[in-house]
Every structure is written in C-alpha cells, then in structure tokens.
Design a protein around this motif. Structure first.
Motif, PDB file in Angstrom:
ATOM      1  N   PRO A 105       0.889  -1.176  -0.091  1.00 29.34           N
ATOM      2  CA  PRO A 105      -0.013  -0.001  -0.041  1.00 29.34           C
ATOM      3  C   PRO A 105       0.922   1.319  -0.213  1.00 29.34           C
ATOM      4  O   PRO A 105       0.446   2.277  -0.475  1.00 29.34           O
ATOM      5  CB  PRO A 105      -0.840  -0.132   1.308  1.00 29.34           C
ATOM      6  N   LEU A 106       2.029   1.140   0.431  1.00 34.45           N
ATOM      7  CA  LEU A 106       2.882   2.216   0.603  1.00 34.45           C
ATOM      8  C   LEU A 106       3.622   2.484  -0.743  1.00 34.45           C
ATOM      9  O   LEU A 106       3.439   3.765  -1.082  1.00 34.45           O
ATOM     10  CB  LEU A 106       4.031   2.120   1.681  1.00 34.45           C
ATOM     11  N   MET A 107       3.670   1.434  -1.480  1.00 31.54           N
ATOM     12  CA  MET A 107       4.231   1.725  -2.845  1.00 31.54           C
ATOM     13  C   MET A 107       3.213   2.169  -3.805  1.00 31.54           C
ATOM     14  O   MET A 107       3.346   3.034  -4.400  1.00 31.54           O
ATOM     15  CB  MET A 107       4.617   0.392  -3.293  1.00 31.54           C
ATOM     16  N   ARG A 108       1.989   1.547  -3.665  1.00 31.22           N
ATOM     17  CA  ARG A 108       0.873   2.148  -4.237  1.00 31.22           C
ATOM     18  C   ARG A 108       0.620   3.425  -4.224  1.00 31.22           C
ATOM     19  O   ARG A 108       0.547   4.346  -4.993  1.00 31.22           O
ATOM     20  CB  ARG A 108      -0.515   1.238  -3.906  1.00 31.22           C
ATOM     21  N   ASP A 109       0.713   4.063  -3.079  1.00 29.36           N
ATOM     22  CA  ASP A 109       0.456   5.534  -2.827  1.00 29.36           C
ATOM     23  C   ASP A 109       1.520   6.375  -3.205  1.00 29.36           C
ATOM     24  O   ASP A 109       1.249   7.553  -3.550  1.00 29.36           O
ATOM     25  CB  ASP A 109       0.302   5.688  -1.169  1.00 29.36           C
ATOM     26  N   ALA A 110       2.561   5.889  -3.328  1.00 31.82           N
ATOM     27  CA  ALA A 110       3.955   6.461  -3.838  1.00 31.82           C
ATOM     28  C   ALA A 110       3.431   6.442  -5.467  1.00 31.82           C
ATOM     29  O   ALA A 110       4.304   7.268  -6.173  1.00 31.82           O
ATOM     30  CB  ALA A 110       5.175   6.002  -3.328  1.00 31.82           C
ATOM     31  N   GLY A 111       3.076   5.646  -5.915  1.00 31.20           N
ATOM     32  CA  GLY A 111       2.808   5.320  -7.449  1.00 31.20           C
ATOM     33  C   GLY A 111       4.355   4.830  -7.898  1.00 31.20           C
ATOM     34  O   GLY A 111       4.841   5.056  -9.141  1.00 31.20           O
ATOM     35  N   TYR A 112       5.204   3.986  -7.169  1.00 33.15           N
ATOM     36  CA  TYR A 112       6.387   3.393  -7.428  1.00 33.15           C
ATOM     37  C   TYR A 112       6.879   2.330  -6.670  1.00 33.15           C
ATOM     38  O   TYR A 112       6.603   2.218  -5.342  1.00 33.15           O
ATOM     39  CB  TYR A 112       7.464   4.500  -7.342  1.00 33.15           C
ATOM     40  N   GLY A 113       7.222   1.216  -7.149  1.00 37.92           N
ATOM     41  CA  GLY A 113       7.706   0.298  -6.079  1.00 37.92           C
ATOM     42  C   GLY A 113       8.614  -0.914  -6.861  1.00 37.92           C
ATOM     43  O   GLY A 113       8.146  -0.943  -8.157  1.00 37.92           O
ATOM     44  N   ARG A 114       9.508  -1.531  -6.274  1.00 41.15           N
ATOM     45  CA  ARG A 114      10.317  -2.406  -6.904  1.00 41.15           C
ATOM     46  C   ARG A 114      10.414  -3.600  -5.841  1.00 41.15           C
ATOM     47  O   ARG A 114      11.143  -3.346  -4.739  1.00 41.15           O
ATOM     48  CB  ARG A 114      11.735  -1.738  -7.494  1.00 41.15           C
ATOM     49  N   ILE A 115       9.953  -4.693  -6.277  1.00 40.70           N
ATOM     50  CA  ILE A 115       9.995  -5.838  -5.345  1.00 40.70           C
ATOM     51  C   ILE A 115      10.730  -6.870  -5.977  1.00 40.70           C
ATOM     52  O   ILE A 115      10.464  -7.394  -7.178  1.00 40.70           O
ATOM     53  CB  ILE A 115       8.376  -6.280  -4.871  1.00 40.70           C
ATOM     54  N   LEU A 116      11.379  -7.492  -5.458  1.00 40.58           N
ATOM     55  CA  LEU A 116      12.534  -8.775  -5.849  1.00 40.58           C
ATOM     56  C   LEU A 116      12.360  -9.754  -4.740  1.00 40.58           C
ATOM     57  O   LEU A 116      12.657  -9.455  -3.489  1.00 40.58           O
ATOM     58  CB  LEU A 116      13.797  -8.400  -6.152  1.00 40.58           C
ATOM     59  N   SER A 117      12.032 -10.921  -4.914  1.00 41.75           N
ATOM     60  CA  SER A 117      11.850 -11.898  -4.233  1.00 41.75           C
ATOM     61  C   SER A 117      12.572 -13.175  -4.485  1.00 41.75           C
ATOM     62  O   SER A 117      12.848 -13.367  -5.742  1.00 41.75           O
ATOM     63  CB  SER A 117      10.272 -12.420  -4.038  1.00 41.75           C
ATOM     64  N   THR A 118      13.028 -13.879  -3.624  1.00 40.95           N
ATOM     65  CA  THR A 118      14.227 -14.845  -3.990  1.00 40.95           C
ATOM     66  C   THR A 118      13.699 -16.432  -3.921  1.00 40.95           C
ATOM     67  O   THR A 118      12.976 -16.959  -2.787  1.00 40.95           O
ATOM     68  CB  THR A 118      15.230 -14.842  -2.679  1.00 40.95           C
ATOM     69  N   ALA A 119      13.661 -16.707  -5.000  1.00 38.26           N
ATOM     70  CA  ALA A 119      13.066 -18.240  -5.044  1.00 38.26           C
ATOM     71  C   ALA A 119      14.458 -19.073  -5.498  1.00 38.26           C
ATOM     72  O   ALA A 119      15.659 -18.956  -4.748  1.00 38.26           O
ATOM     73  CB  ALA A 119      12.404 -18.461  -6.360  1.00 38.26           C
ATOM     74  N   SER A 120      14.584 -20.362  -5.874  1.00 33.92           N
ATOM     75  CA  SER A 120      15.361 -21.130  -5.915  1.00 33.92           C
ATOM     76  C   SER A 120      15.265 -22.281  -6.969  1.00 33.92           C
ATOM     77  O   SER A 120      14.200 -22.525  -7.407  1.00 33.92           O
ATOM     78  CB  SER A 120      15.628 -21.978  -4.519  1.00 33.92           C
ATOM     79  N   ALA A 121      16.157 -22.636  -7.608  1.00 32.91           N
ATOM     80  CA  ALA A 121      16.238 -23.798  -8.628  1.00 32.91           C
ATOM     81  C   ALA A 121      15.713 -25.130  -8.073  1.00 32.91           C
ATOM     82  O   ALA A 121      15.253 -25.923  -8.752  1.00 32.91           O
ATOM     83  CB  ALA A 121      17.736 -24.152  -9.179  1.00 32.91           C
ATOM     84  N   ALA A 122      15.773 -25.213  -6.738  1.00 35.62           N
ATOM     85  CA  ALA A 122      15.154 -26.307  -5.778  1.00 35.62           C
ATOM     86  C   ALA A 122      13.662 -26.271  -6.210  1.00 35.62           C
ATOM     87  O   ALA A 122      13.027 -27.373  -6.243  1.00 35.62           O
ATOM     88  CB  ALA A 122      15.618 -26.307  -4.443  1.00 35.62           C
ATOM     89  N   GLY A 123      12.973 -25.241  -6.302  1.00 37.96           N
ATOM     90  CA  GLY A 123      11.599 -24.854  -6.298  1.00 37.96           C
ATOM     91  C   GLY A 123      11.157 -25.150  -7.996  1.00 37.96           C
ATOM     92  O   GLY A 123      10.382 -25.762  -8.128  1.00 37.96           O
ATOM     93  N   LEU A 124      12.218 -24.552  -8.900  1.00 41.22           N
ATOM     94  CA  LEU A 124      11.830 -24.610 -10.229  1.00 41.22           C
ATOM     95  C   LEU A 124      11.871 -26.135 -10.832  1.00 41.22           C
ATOM     96  O   LEU A 124      11.198 -26.420 -11.678  1.00 41.22           O
ATOM     97  CB  LEU A 124      12.754 -23.517 -10.926  1.00 41.22           C
ATOM     98  N   TYR A 125      12.990 -26.862 -10.433  1.00 43.54           N
ATOM     99  CA  TYR A 125      13.393 -27.925 -10.946  1.00 43.54           C
ATOM    100  C   TYR A 125      13.231 -29.193 -10.094  1.00 43.54           C
ATOM    101  O   TYR A 125      13.492 -30.189 -10.441  1.00 43.54           O
ATOM    102  CB  TYR A 125      14.768 -27.813 -11.623  1.00 43.54           C
ATOM    103  N   GLY A 126      13.401 -28.808  -8.716  1.00 46.73           N
ATOM    104  CA  GLY A 126      13.362 -30.024  -7.640  1.00 46.73           C
ATOM    105  C   GLY A 126      14.591 -30.253  -7.002  1.00 46.73           C
ATOM    106  O   GLY A 126      15.615 -30.024  -7.741  1.00 46.73           O
ATOM    107  N   ASN A 127      14.865 -30.623  -5.786  1.00 51.89           N
ATOM    108  CA  ASN A 127      16.074 -31.041  -5.369  1.00 51.89           C
ATOM    109  C   ASN A 127      15.865 -32.222  -4.299  1.00 51.89           C
ATOM    110  O   ASN A 127      14.835 -31.775  -3.326  1.00 51.89           O
ATOM    111  CB  ASN A 127      16.821 -29.942  -4.720  1.00 51.89           C
ATOM    112  N   PHE A 128      16.496 -33.100  -4.154  1.00 54.73           N
ATOM    113  CA  PHE A 128      16.240 -34.116  -3.062  1.00 54.73           C
ATOM    114  C   PHE A 128      16.353 -33.668  -1.922  1.00 54.73           C
ATOM    115  O   PHE A 128      17.352 -32.893  -1.415  1.00 54.73           O
ATOM    116  CB  PHE A 128      17.307 -35.382  -3.298  1.00 54.73           C
ATOM    117  N   GLY A 129      15.507 -33.908  -0.749  1.00 55.11           N
ATOM    118  CA  GLY A 129      15.534 -33.474   0.582  1.00 55.11           C
ATOM    119  C   GLY A 129      14.924 -32.071   0.623  1.00 55.11           C
ATOM    120  O   GLY A 129      15.140 -31.600   1.768  1.00 55.11           O
TER     121      GLY A 129
END
Ligand code: NAI
Length: 303
Positions: A138-162
């Motif tokens: 909501p703060l970014m909406r009110d400012a009309g500007y925002g950059r969000i970067l969230s961290t995923a992993s190849a383990a999620g995209l492709y799988g990893n044992f354990g």
C-alpha cells in the motif's frame, strides 16, 4: 550509458546480515540507496536470534559513507514483518525497494521430514515474503512506485532431493510474484523473482570450497540491483544468476492438442495422443491465467 543509481531511494532487504542479502545491501548503498538491513540473526536452520549480523552490515555501509539502519525482526510473523517495513518509514520516510531474501534450510527427505520442518520453512520463506510484500504494497501504491524482488531457488523450479519443504515455498514465491506483478502494474510496482546460486552458509556445507569460491554472492547482486532499479521495466520475470551466469527462466506451455468433442475423450485417447499433448515445440509463455485459459478455449465456438 548512465549509471544505475539509487539516490533518494529507500530499500528494505530482509536477511541482509550475511550472504546474498549483505551483498545486495552493500551494492545498493554504494549507489546511493538508504538501506534497512533486516536480519533475525538465527542459525541456518532457524534457531535463535542475534543482532550482530544486521548491525555489522550497517557499520560496513556507514564506513563507506552510506546510510543504513538495522532491524532485527523476523519476517515470519505478520506483526514483526510490519515493523520491518515501518522501520523504513520511521528512519527514511519512504520505501521504494523491497528485497525478500531472508531464508533458512531444514533439508530432509519427505519420509524423514518433521511437520515442524515443513511449517517453519513455509513460515520463513513463503509467509515471510507475503507479509513483507503485503506491508510494503500500500505504501508503494500511494507513492506510485515500487520495486519488489523475491528470492526463489532452482530447488523450487526444478526440484532437489531433500527439499520438498523449501522447493514448495520457493516455487510458491514465484507464483506469488506472478500475481503481484498484475496487482502492482497500474501503480508502477514491478515484482520479479531472483533465482540465485551462491556460496553462502546455506550452501557451503554441500559444496566443495573451490566451488564456493567461484560462487561469490557479490556475483549475483548486479542483477538484483538492476531488477530493483528505476530502469527496470521487467515484471513477473524469474531471473537466474550465479558465478557470472545470468539468464531468465520461464513457465511455458506447449501448443497442445485439441479434441473437438471433449465429452467423448477417453483415457485411451490421451494415451494415443500423448506425443502431441506433451510436445513443447512452439510453446508459449502467458502473462496471466486468463491469457492461458484463452488459449485453452481458442478452439471453442460460442453460439
Ligand atoms: P544466508 O544464510 O547467508 O542468508 C540468509 C539470511 O537470512 C541470514 O543472515 C539469516 O539470519 C536471515 N534470516 C533467516 N531467517 C530469518 C527471518 N525469519 N527473518 C529475518 N531474517 C532471517 O543464506 P543465503 O544463501 O545468502 O540466502 C539468501 C536467500 O537466497 C535465501 O532466501 C535462500 O533460500 C536463497 N537462495 C540461496 C541460494 C544459494 O545458492 N546460496 C540458492 C537459491 C536460493
């Protein structure tokens, strides 16, 4: 080419007391950003808390002439996540950038995984990313500007044992950003996903030291910095980085096979047409679920 800068921009980076988050924080601060350095400071598997890591990174930023404040809250609760974002407002009056980076591991095969291992990984990665993003939005909406970067992993995209817990949370984060991209579009909020590979305390135990050396977290941060810059017009992208390798990953869907009479399709028809159904030649990316449904319905004639 003009330098990518962050003057007058305020960034919140979670889990920035070490590893990738620290590297992102130092790079953004060196280019003018004021940074909230969040870190709970617990162990790799999420036990305990310690103010030292966040404080040390703030000291490093100040020593190079930058501006930073520490925050020691956990991302994994709604109340504490709101305090992380509020620190940016209280200290610097705004928030332009959010990097969801905090993370832990509880690796175990599905059969050995305790329910607590599942719950804690979902809480820190998936809920933590949601809580911080929800507080900032909501703060970014009110400012009309925002950059969000969230961290995923190849383990999620492709799988990893354990890593059923971690992989589920990480692909969930990419899914969350797909919708955040759509919800933020009209407010100039870009939401992207980073898929890093780096030698940090999370990976140091599973990688030989000479590989860790080639995978410095600092090698990932240029892409992270670009993705949270004003220049960046990408949104909903899954961007990969590590050891000087940069790429984009995507979910694609094959052109598919259309049966004209859906009511007559049998499992045997699926078996007979499996090659066409699974074919990915000519696959497409869709920028929303309705766009994908549009393709699925493209052969239907409405009266
Ligand atoms: P790291 O362990 O060096 O950094 C993670 C930081 O998050 C730590 O400083 C930790 O204290 C902090 N943290 C943990 N739980 C927290 C919580 N509840 N609230 C606030 N802070 C918390 O590990 P690394 O590798 O730098 O990880 C950063 C992110 O990158 C994580 O989300 C991780 O899953 C992700 N990642 C890392 C990869 C790698 O190759 N290192 C590969 C793919 C993803």
């Amino acid at each position: 080419m003009a330098e990518v800068r962050f003057d007058d921009r305020v960034a919140v980076i979670t889990g920035a007391g070490g590893g990738l988050g620290r590297a992102h924080a130092l790079l953004l601060a060196s280019r003018g950003a004021k940074v909230v350095v969040n870190d709970l400071g617990g162990s790799m598997d999420g036990a305990g808390a310690d103010a030292t890591p966040a404080q040390k990174v703030c000291d490093e930023i100040k020593a190079m002439g930058g501006e930073a404040v520490p925050n020691y809250e956990s991302v994994s609760e709604w109340d504490s996540a709101q305090k992380i974002i509020q620190t940016a407002i209280d200290s610097f009056g705004r928030i332009d950038i959010l990097i969801n980076n905090a993370g832990i591991l509880r690796d175990k095969s599905m059969m050995k995984m305790e329910i607590d291992d599942w719950n804690l990984i979902i809480a820190v990665h998936l809920s933590g990313t949601f809580f911080c993003t929800k507080a900032a939005f909501p703060l970014m909406r009110d400012a009309g500007y925002g950059r969000i970067l969230s961290t995923a992993s190849a383990a999620g995209l492709y799988g990893n044992f354990g890593q059923t817990n971690y992989g589920a949370a990480k692909l969930g984060i990419a899914g969350m950003m797909n919708s955040a991209k759509l919800e933020g579009a009209k407010y100039n909020i870009k939401a992207n996903t980073l898929v890093p590979v780096a030698g940090t305390r999370l990976t140091a135990t599973v990688m030989p030291p000479q590989v860790v050396e080639k995978l410095k977290p600092e090698f990932v941060s240029p892409l992270a910095a670009y993705l949270v810059s004003e220049d960046c017009q990408l949104s909903g992208a899954m961007m990969v980085a590590g050891a000087g390798y940069f790429s984009r990953a995507a979910v694609v869907e094959g052109p598919g096979y259309f049966f004209d009479e859906p009511e007559k399709v049998t499992p045997d028809d699926i078996a007979a047409k499996l090659a066409e159904i699974t074919n990915l030649e000519g696959a497409a990316e869709y920028d929303s679920a309705p766009a994908q449904t549009g393709h699925a319905l493209s052969h239907i004639k409405l009266d």
